[in-house]
Enzyme design. Sequence first.
Site, short mmCIF file in Angstrom:
data_model
loop_
_atom_site.label_atom_id
_atom_site.label_comp_id
_atom_site.label_asym_id
_atom_site.label_seq_id
_atom_site.Cartn_x
_atom_site.Cartn_y
_atom_site.Cartn_z
N HIS A 1 0.81 -1.23 0.00
CA HIS A 1 0.00 0.00 0.00
C HIS A 1 0.84 1.27 0.00
O HIS A 1 0.48 2.26 -0.63
CB HIS A 1 -0.95 0.01 1.21
N GLU B 1 -7.98 5.27 -7.04
CA GLU B 1 -6.89 5.51 -8.01
C GLU B 1 -7.46 6.24 -9.23
O GLU B 1 -6.93 6.16 -10.31
CB GLU B 1 -6.21 4.20 -8.40
N ARG C 1 -0.80 14.18 -23.24
CA ARG C 1 0.53 14.61 -22.76
C ARG C 1 0.82 13.95 -21.40
O ARG C 1 1.90 13.42 -21.16
CB ARG C 1 0.55 16.14 -22.63
#
Length: 352
Positions: free
Chosen positions: A231, A261, A281
């Site tokens: 983690h 996430e 990008r």
Amino acid sequence: MATEIDIILRGPKAFEWARETIAAMEANNVWPTAINFELWMHYVAAKDSQIAAEIEQVLNSGARFTEQVGEEIASNHLPSAKLNGEIMDAGRNLSAELDTVSRAIETARETSEAYGQQLASASISLEDKDAENVRSMVETLSAATLKVREENQVLESQLADTTSELSRLRENLEQVRRDAMTDALTMLFNRKAFDQALDKACQEAAEQCGIVTLAVIDIDHFKNFNDTWGHQTGDQVIRYVASVIGRMAAGARIAARYGGEEFALIFPGEDRYAAFSVIERAREEISTRILRRRSTNEQLGAITISSGIAEAMHGGQPAALIERADGALYVSKRNGRNRTTLADKNSESQAA
Ligand code: C2E
């Protein structure tokens, strides 16, 4: 990233732990308040947590686990309790300052009222034109003037102290407000701030017949990564992706951590092609950087992100925009990840 308690409360053993928690609280004469329950859930289900260690310490010392003890542990370890504590402290300080100012103003008012009365009686006495009377009046007036001047000086200095204390409190409250909108791990905006920002961007676009674009970004295979490297390293990876996305949030753009996430970038006033080039990008930058495990310097390899982008003309409903961007993200995942997908322009009418 879900907190320890989030995982406990939503895990397969949640009810079992909840029952054990109540039993443990009852056995130790602990009131089942919300804060105590959250703390004791850690004690029962997260034995190696700092909170559990502190509860253990209290129990070993033979002391009673009072509400005050619980509040102290909570204020050190539970973010929500810490925030509430800070807001309450700021409120208490503010009210004490206002009391001081009110008292000072009341004293000044009383003094000035007495001064007014003295002036009134002096003007009546002066009508007799008795020299002795005039002299005694002048003495009384000059003593009263001195008193008013002194009171004013005290008032001025209290007001100056209060002004600086109020500006300190204002800064504290501003900090608390910022904390409440910030994700602690990444320092990007949190989900709550994101929701507010998207509502506002959609509303402004609707009012100005403008445009708003939303990108949702997800780290690929993050669960595997977490399971393999732990983690802590997982958290570092989230911070890395957040730092890249945060850099892309120039001008009016808003970057937020949307979930564990998952991230989001709002582009007020920009179309989907502008957003696409920004996200591409970020994707290229992230996918070409070799990360290292900080503790051992082992190479973790590069990670990749998948994204979905949706644009809404004239505002539209935030929930519909999120749904379309999520749909495009799902297409990126399904098509092999490490890519950016634009939501179908045709489905735009659903969001409008
Ligand atoms: P952090 O560790 O607090 O680092 C903040 C910034 O300090 C980094 O921003 C980078 O500009 C610089 N920095 C820190 N350590 C190093 C280093 O060993 N070499 C170089 N050249 N610069 C360093 P950056 O790159 O945007 O990263 C933001 C966060 O992302 C980092 O916060 C860390 O939590 C995570 N991160 C980035 N790269 C790695 C990595 O290779 N491994 C791990 N475990 N985490 C990383």
